[in-house]
Design a protein around this motif. Sequence first.
Motif, mmCIF file in Angstrom:
data_model
loop_
_atom_site.group_PDB
_atom_site.id
_atom_site.type_symbol
_atom_site.label_atom_id
_atom_site.label_comp_id
_atom_site.label_asym_id
_atom_site.label_seq_id
_atom_site.Cartn_x
_atom_site.Cartn_y
_atom_site.Cartn_z
ATOM 1 N N VAL A 154 2.842 -4.217 7.996
ATOM 2 C CA VAL A 154 1.349 -4.343 8.031
ATOM 3 C C VAL A 154 1.311 -5.132 9.457
ATOM 4 O O VAL A 154 0.008 -5.140 9.968
ATOM 5 C CB VAL A 154 0.647 -5.302 7.103
ATOM 6 C CG1 VAL A 154 0.777 -4.248 5.635
ATOM 7 C CG2 VAL A 154 1.704 -6.372 6.853
ATOM 8 N N HIS A 190 -3.156 5.709 10.626
ATOM 9 C CA HIS A 190 -2.458 5.401 9.434
ATOM 10 C C HIS A 190 -1.161 4.467 9.815
ATOM 11 O O HIS A 190 -1.088 3.942 10.908
ATOM 12 C CB HIS A 190 -1.801 6.539 8.440
ATOM 13 C CG HIS A 190 -2.880 7.357 8.161
ATOM 14 N ND1 HIS A 190 -4.044 7.093 7.068
ATOM 15 C CD2 HIS A 190 -3.480 8.572 8.802
ATOM 16 C CE1 HIS A 190 -4.901 7.955 7.189
ATOM 17 N NE2 HIS A 190 -4.507 8.898 8.018
ATOM 18 N N GLY A 220 2.612 2.239 8.792
ATOM 19 C CA GLY A 220 3.152 1.100 7.885
ATOM 20 C C GLY A 220 3.094 1.532 6.424
ATOM 21 O O GLY A 220 3.639 2.395 6.098
ATOM 22 N N ASP A 266 0.340 2.247 4.967
ATOM 23 C CA ASP A 266 -0.628 3.548 4.903
ATOM 24 C C ASP A 266 0.227 4.857 5.324
ATOM 25 O O ASP A 266 0.304 5.175 6.571
ATOM 26 C CB ASP A 266 -1.945 3.229 5.763
ATOM 27 C CG ASP A 266 -2.825 4.325 5.633
ATOM 28 O OD1 ASP A 266 -2.581 5.359 4.654
ATOM 29 O OD2 ASP A 266 -3.763 4.221 6.367
ATOM 30 N N LYS A 281 1.663 9.644 8.809
ATOM 31 C CA LYS A 281 1.685 8.698 9.777
ATOM 32 C C LYS A 281 3.006 8.951 10.811
ATOM 33 O O LYS A 281 2.850 8.584 11.847
ATOM 34 C CB LYS A 281 2.080 7.159 8.900
ATOM 35 C CG LYS A 281 3.502 7.171 8.246
ATOM 36 C CD LYS A 281 3.713 5.897 7.792
ATOM 37 C CE LYS A 281 5.168 5.747 6.988
ATOM 38 N NZ LYS A 281 5.436 4.374 6.695
ATOM 39 N N ARG A 293 -0.949 1.914 18.062
ATOM 40 C CA ARG A 293 0.319 1.432 17.612
ATOM 41 C C ARG A 293 1.545 2.563 18.200
ATOM 42 O O ARG A 293 1.120 3.726 18.492
ATOM 43 C CB ARG A 293 0.322 1.760 16.107
ATOM 44 C CG ARG A 293 0.152 3.053 15.657
ATOM 45 C CD ARG A 293 0.273 3.058 14.029
ATOM 46 N NE ARG A 293 0.011 4.336 13.468
ATOM 47 C CZ ARG A 293 1.446 5.128 12.975
ATOM 48 N NH1 ARG A 293 2.607 4.699 13.260
ATOM 49 N NH2 ARG A 293 1.138 6.328 12.655
ATOM 50 N N ASP A 304 5.933 2.199 13.557
ATOM 51 C CA ASP A 304 5.335 2.265 12.102
ATOM 52 C C ASP A 304 4.777 1.048 11.541
ATOM 53 O O ASP A 304 5.225 0.233 10.787
ATOM 54 C CB ASP A 304 6.575 2.729 11.340
ATOM 55 C CG ASP A 304 6.141 3.066 9.954
ATOM 56 O OD1 ASP A 304 4.793 3.294 9.628
ATOM 57 O OD2 ASP A 304 6.950 2.882 9.007
ATOM 58 N N THR A 305 3.732 0.588 12.203
ATOM 59 C CA THR A 305 2.964 -0.661 11.900
ATOM 60 C C THR A 305 1.601 -0.466 11.568
ATOM 61 O O THR A 305 0.720 0.568 11.967
ATOM 62 C CB THR A 305 2.684 -1.612 13.244
ATOM 63 O OG1 THR A 305 4.006 -1.711 13.741
ATOM 64 C CG2 THR A 305 1.981 -2.620 12.798
ATOM 65 N N PHE A 306 1.038 -0.933 10.394
ATOM 66 C CA PHE A 306 -0.401 -0.675 9.849
ATOM 67 C C PHE A 306 -1.084 -1.436 10.890
ATOM 68 O O PHE A 306 -1.112 -2.769 10.990
ATOM 69 C CB PHE A 306 -0.207 -1.402 8.439
ATOM 70 C CG PHE A 306 -1.913 -1.209 7.923
ATOM 71 C CD1 PHE A 306 -2.217 -0.084 7.415
ATOM 72 C CD2 PHE A 306 -2.604 -2.505 7.861
ATOM 73 C CE1 PHE A 306 -3.466 0.048 6.932
ATOM 74 C CE2 PHE A 306 -3.948 -2.268 7.437
ATOM 75 C CZ PHE A 306 -4.270 -1.108 6.886
ATOM 76 N N ASP A 329 -8.213 0.926 4.804
ATOM 77 C CA ASP A 329 -7.806 -0.404 4.867
ATOM 78 C C ASP A 329 -7.495 -1.106 3.591
ATOM 79 O O ASP A 329 -6.897 -1.840 3.296
ATOM 80 C CB ASP A 329 -9.038 -1.306 5.621
ATOM 81 C CG ASP A 329 -9.149 -1.232 6.945
ATOM 82 O OD1 ASP A 329 -7.968 -0.632 7.494
ATOM 83 O OD2 ASP A 329 -9.892 -1.622 7.656
ATOM 84 N N ALA A 371 -3.925 -1.266 2.101
ATOM 85 C CA ALA A 371 -3.223 -2.695 2.522
ATOM 86 C C ALA A 371 -3.922 -4.012 1.980
ATOM 87 O O ALA A 371 -3.733 -4.807 2.428
ATOM 88 C CB ALA A 371 -2.951 -2.852 4.017
#
Length: 440
Positions: free
Chosen positions: A101, A207, A209, A211, A222, A248, A251-253, A314, A317
């Motif tokens: 996240v 997307h 993380g 998501d 993602k 991003r 692989d981060t939300f 959203d 998360a």
Amino acid sequence: MLWSGGTVVRAQSLAVAPGQPQVQLPAQVQAYPVASDARLAGDSRQTRFVLDLDKSVQFRAFVLSDPYRVVVDLPQVSFHLPTGAGTGGRGLVKAFRYGLVMPGGSRIVFDLTGPARIANASVLDSANGQPPRLVLELEEVDQASFAKSLGADGQGPQSTTPGVTVTAATPSGPPTIQPPPTALPANVAPPNAAPDSRPVVVIDPGHGGVDFGTQSGEIPEKDVVLAFGLTLRDRLERTGKYRVVMTRADDTFIPLDDRVRIARNQSASLFVSIHADALPRKEGEAQGATIYTLSDKASDAEAERLADAENRADSIAGINLTDEPTDVADILIDLVRRETRTFSNRFARLLMNDMKSATSLHKRPLKSAGFRVLKAPDVPSVLVELGYTSNKADMENLGSETWRSRTAEAMARAVDSFLAKRVATAAGERSEKPGARAKP
């Protein structure tokens, strides 16, 4: 929670369609704890979740309603779980998702079948040949008991396990992980960097993380859109004409409002959000790329469905969506919005004309809907659905490096055409009115 510092970079392989080359995605990794397996056991009254780790971690768990969920926050974890982990459920858990996240923080989100409470949450040390394990035990409760567990003041029960906190969400929203104050989005220059007068193009792979986005096969959306976003970034950066900012690059939300904020803070000249749609099985078949612009009223039912789905991202998360920013009731701001939408529509048409030479387009390639990620009032913005992960031909394209390169090239031509005209217009305005500031 404890956050680790220092990173190294390695390549993360993205699985693609049979016969296609693998995609190498850069990812920020370090000696993070590794999660190697996850499993569910129990029934609709009591359900246990076990996560195998290579070292003990601290974590926090809390419950959410509307819909019923349990969220587990951990320090950053490298998830090496079996393919398809979390897509199915058991007992009180319908499914679960996991991922970053923010740099330094991971999250697991459980979708529940109904109200439940956290009966136990603990980390077991390695023993008897078993690795360290995070164990979460859930119990079915009625609605009244669930509401009571949230607490009138939002304070849930505290765990007696050292280093573990079990809480309930507050009435205004769940607990959240705050990034370090020095954190910057990918490719953003630090404040003391030399000024860069080139137009800023923000690329927003959707997307990330926790998501996953749509997932019709083994490859989540993602990963598909990140691979394409990085290809488009590299193509634009090679020209040297733009400063490209990624919302991003791993692989981060990233919450939706933060994606918009990145574009505005960077005074972006263009914002391009990259996605890949999927139709539910009962809704037939669709194929090809679609380009969306912002509208208060969706252009058709499919556009409305997609916008509703993306705007709920959203909640995956546990982010609270109730505190929407209030529109400024000022005629000048309204004029800026109108002008921005005109520029967005212009770029969408350019994009359509260039993309049709590189890839198949949807039968109605230009649509509009109320996407939250397109709502920057002063940044021309489009959302591009590259294709449908529910369509075999589109998925073969999305997994092809050749297709990505060809399609990114077409999109880059549209960016060149759009920004060349705007830069020339801005230069003309400055020459006629010395000291005048060009519009973003």
